[in-house]
Design a protein around this motif. Structure first.
Motif, PDB file in Angstrom:
ATOM      1  N   GLU A   1       3.181  -0.636 -26.690  1.00 30.64           N
ATOM      2  CA  GLU A   1       4.478  -0.639 -26.004  1.00 30.64           C
ATOM      3  C   GLU A   1       4.705   0.633 -25.197  1.00 30.64           C
ATOM      4  OE1 GLU A   1       9.249  -0.577 -27.070  1.00 30.64           O
ATOM      5  OE2 GLU A   1       7.817  -1.118 -28.641  1.00 30.64           O
ATOM      6  N   HIS A   2       4.410   1.789 -25.786  1.00 33.54           N
ATOM      7  CA  HIS A   2       4.775   3.067 -25.183  1.00 33.54           C
ATOM      8  C   HIS A   2       3.656   3.766 -24.414  1.00 33.54           C
ATOM      9  CE1 HIS A   2       8.679   3.149 -27.141  1.00 33.54           C
ATOM     10  NE2 HIS A   2       8.086   2.854 -28.291  1.00 33.54           N
ATOM     11  N   LEU A   3       2.400   3.487 -24.741  1.00 36.61           N
ATOM     12  CA  LEU A   3       1.317   4.322 -24.211  1.00 36.61           C
ATOM     13  C   LEU A   3       0.427   3.631 -23.183  1.00 36.61           C
ATOM     14  CD1 LEU A   3       0.348   6.095 -27.557  1.00 36.61           C
ATOM     15  CD2 LEU A   3       2.081   6.736 -25.869  1.00 36.61           C
ATOM     16  N   THR A   4       0.687   2.379 -22.874  1.00 34.49           N
ATOM     17  CA  THR A   4      -0.085   1.684 -21.842  1.00 34.49           C
ATOM     18  C   THR A   4       0.578   1.861 -20.476  1.00 34.49           C
ATOM     19  OG1 THR A   4       1.125  -0.361 -22.252  1.00 34.49           O
ATOM     20  CG2 THR A   4      -0.974  -0.085 -23.401  1.00 34.49           C
ATOM     21  N   GLY A   5      -0.228   1.716 -19.432  1.00 33.26           N
ATOM     22  CA  GLY A   5       0.307   1.676 -18.077  1.00 33.26           C
ATOM     23  C   GLY A   5       0.769   3.001 -17.499  1.00 33.26           C
ATOM     24  N   HIS A   6       0.341   4.104 -18.067  1.00 39.97           N
ATOM     25  CA  HIS A   6       0.697   5.406 -17.491  1.00 39.97           C
ATOM     26  C   HIS A   6      -0.130   5.631 -16.226  1.00 39.97           C
ATOM     27  CE1 HIS A   6       3.408   7.138 -20.553  1.00 39.97           C
ATOM     28  NE2 HIS A   6       2.797   6.270 -21.343  1.00 39.97           N
ATOM     29  N   PRO A   7       0.412   6.366 -15.266  1.00 45.50           N
ATOM     30  CA  PRO A   7      -0.322   6.580 -14.010  1.00 45.50           C
ATOM     31  C   PRO A   7      -1.711   7.186 -14.241  1.00 45.50           C
ATOM     32  CG  PRO A   7       1.937   7.340 -13.795  1.00 45.50           C
ATOM     33  CD  PRO A   7       1.736   6.994 -15.244  1.00 45.50           C
ATOM     34  N   GLU A   8      -2.668   6.692 -13.478  1.00 48.47           N
ATOM     35  CA  GLU A   8      -4.052   7.162 -13.478  1.00 48.47           C
ATOM     36  C   GLU A   8      -4.773   6.967 -14.810  1.00 48.47           C
ATOM     37  OE1 GLU A   8      -5.164  10.612 -11.057  1.00 48.47           O
ATOM     38  OE2 GLU A   8      -3.005  10.947 -10.820  1.00 48.47           O
ATOM     39  N   THR A   9      -4.321   5.973 -15.593  1.00 48.12           N
ATOM     40  CA  THR A   9      -5.054   5.582 -16.797  1.00 48.12           C
ATOM     41  C   THR A   9      -6.155   4.625 -16.372  1.00 48.12           C
ATOM     42  OG1 THR A   9      -3.087   5.786 -18.194  1.00 48.12           O
ATOM     43  CG2 THR A   9      -4.881   4.424 -19.031  1.00 48.12           C
ATOM     44  N   VAL A  10      -7.387   4.937 -16.731  1.00 49.34           N
ATOM     45  CA  VAL A  10      -8.496   4.058 -16.366  1.00 49.34           C
ATOM     46  C   VAL A  10      -9.011   3.245 -17.554  1.00 49.34           C
ATOM     47  CG1 VAL A  10      -9.220   5.444 -14.395  1.00 49.34           C
ATOM     48  CG2 VAL A  10     -10.214   5.891 -16.634  1.00 49.34           C
ATOM     49  N   PHE A  11      -8.610   3.618 -18.772  1.00 49.28           N
ATOM     50  CA  PHE A  11      -9.028   2.884 -19.962  1.00 49.28           C
ATOM     51  C   PHE A  11      -8.009   3.109 -21.060  1.00 49.28           C
ATOM     52  CE2 PHE A  11     -11.179   2.653 -24.073  1.00 49.28           C
ATOM     53  CZ  PHE A  11     -11.793   1.406 -24.001  1.00 49.28           C
ATOM     54  N   PHE A  12      -7.655   2.060 -21.778  1.00 50.29           N
ATOM     55  CA  PHE A  12      -6.761   2.148 -22.926  1.00 50.29           C
ATOM     56  C   PHE A  12      -7.310   1.251 -24.028  1.00 50.29           C
ATOM     57  CE2 PHE A  12      -2.858   2.672 -25.244  1.00 50.29           C
ATOM     58  CZ  PHE A  12      -2.757   1.511 -25.985  1.00 50.29           C
ATOM     59  N   SER A  13      -7.330   1.772 -25.245  1.00 48.52           N
ATOM     60  CA  SER A  13      -7.753   0.973 -26.385  1.00 48.52           C
ATOM     61  C   SER A  13      -7.083   1.515 -27.637  1.00 48.52           C
ATOM     62  CB  SER A  13      -9.274   1.040 -26.531  1.00 48.52           C
ATOM     63  OG  SER A  13      -9.693   0.258 -27.623  1.00 48.52           O
ATOM     64  N   VAL A  14      -6.655   0.605 -28.500  1.00 46.74           N
ATOM     65  CA  VAL A  14      -6.072   1.001 -29.772  1.00 46.74           C
ATOM     66  C   VAL A  14      -6.500  -0.008 -30.817  1.00 46.74           C
ATOM     67  CG1 VAL A  14      -3.885  -0.242 -29.388  1.00 46.74           C
ATOM     68  CG2 VAL A  14      -3.937   1.724 -30.945  1.00 46.74           C
TER      69      VAL A  14
ATOM     70  N   SER B   1      -7.860  12.158 -14.352  1.00 44.34           N
ATOM     71  CA  SER B   1      -7.947  13.607 -14.138  1.00 44.34           C
ATOM     72  C   SER B   1      -7.214  14.346 -15.257  1.00 44.34           C
ATOM     73  CB  SER B   1      -7.316  13.978 -12.794  1.00 44.34           C
ATOM     74  OG  SER B   1      -5.929  13.695 -12.825  1.00 44.34           O
ATOM     75  N   HIS B   2      -7.412  15.628 -15.289  1.00 44.29           N
ATOM     76  CA  HIS B   2      -6.687  16.468 -16.248  1.00 44.29           C
ATOM     77  C   HIS B   2      -5.205  16.449 -15.927  1.00 44.29           C
ATOM     78  CE1 HIS B   2     -10.129  18.702 -18.213  1.00 44.29           C
ATOM     79  NE2 HIS B   2     -10.718  17.954 -17.293  1.00 44.29           N
ATOM     80  N   ALA B   3      -4.867  16.443 -14.637  1.00 44.84           N
ATOM     81  CA  ALA B   3      -3.457  16.422 -14.219  1.00 44.84           C
ATOM     82  C   ALA B   3      -2.772  15.148 -14.716  1.00 44.84           C
ATOM     83  CB  ALA B   3      -3.358  16.534 -12.703  1.00 44.84           C
ATOM     84  N   ALA B   4      -3.478  14.019 -14.676  1.00 45.73           N
ATOM     85  CA  ALA B   4      -2.905  12.761 -15.172  1.00 45.73           C
ATOM     86  C   ALA B   4      -2.640  12.851 -16.671  1.00 45.73           C
ATOM     87  CB  ALA B   4      -3.840  11.597 -14.863  1.00 45.73           C
ATOM     88  N   HIS B   5      -3.560  13.451 -17.406  1.00 46.12           N
ATOM     89  CA  HIS B   5      -3.373  13.650 -18.845  1.00 46.12           C
ATOM     90  C   HIS B   5      -2.172  14.552 -19.109  1.00 46.12           C
ATOM     91  CE1 HIS B   5      -3.971  16.174 -22.465  1.00 46.12           C
ATOM     92  NE2 HIS B   5      -4.195  15.004 -23.027  1.00 46.12           N
TER      93      HIS B   5
END
Length: 172
Positions: free
Chosen positions: A29-42, A68-72
């Motif tokens: 719910e909270h951690l998907t779809g953030h800008p410049e995310t290229v991979f998500f898994s939980v 990028s580091h800036a995206a993180h």
């Protein structure tokens, strides 16, 4: 520019499957779809792997790869990330974070055909766009029994890759 892998391992106070499922749902719910995310898994700890080298002192594992580091860094201060922490911090006893720089040379993304090839050992018949078009033309013109082509996906009929599909019309 190198990407950044952000891996987080949560150990919960209540170490039940229900508590783990609740945290997994909150991550989605909270951690998907953030800008410049290229991979998500939980997911949850694979308790069936009980080798000496397996660290199983966690309940939920989260991995996010940022462009990028800036995206993180932006993710760390994002409102949805802060809300995730506020909603769940009382539920865990330990959080371990592993941030790693990923070199572009080490990144490997496998296509559907490559993954099937690795699993089955059967190399796909056609892999390039030009070859796929040639196969489609041969099939359309009734020349040979080549692979079937549908929406850019190549399948060898009966070879265990994909179910047979009718050929595409030239009008699409």
């Amino acid at each position: 520019m190198p990407q950044l892998s952000h891996a987080v391992y949560f150990t919960l106070k209540n170490r039940t499957p229900e508590a783990a499922a609740k945290l997994v749902a909150s991550c989605r719910e909270h951690l998907t779809g953030h800008p410049e995310t290229v991979f998500f898994s939980v997911g949850t700890c694979a308790v069936e792997y009980d080798r000496e080298v397996n660290d199983r002192d966690y309940d939920v594992a989260l991995t996010i790869v940022f462009e990028s580091h800036a995206a993180h860094d932006a993710y760390q201060t994002a409102e949805r990330h802060e809300q995730f922490i506020a909603d769940n911090a009382t539920e865990w006893t330990k959080v371990r974070v592993f941030d790693a720089v990923l070199s572009p040379e080490s990144m490997q993304v496998f296509s559907l055909h490559q993954r099937r090839w690795m699993i089955t050992g059967k190399k796909p018949v056609a892999t390039g766009v030009a070859e796929a078009r040639a196969v489609h033309r041969r099939q359309r013109d009734g020349v040979g029994e080549g692979p079937r082509v549908r929406r850019g996906i190549i399948a060898r009929v009966g070879a265990g890759f994909l179910p047979a599909q009718p050929p595409l019309d030239d009008h699409r």
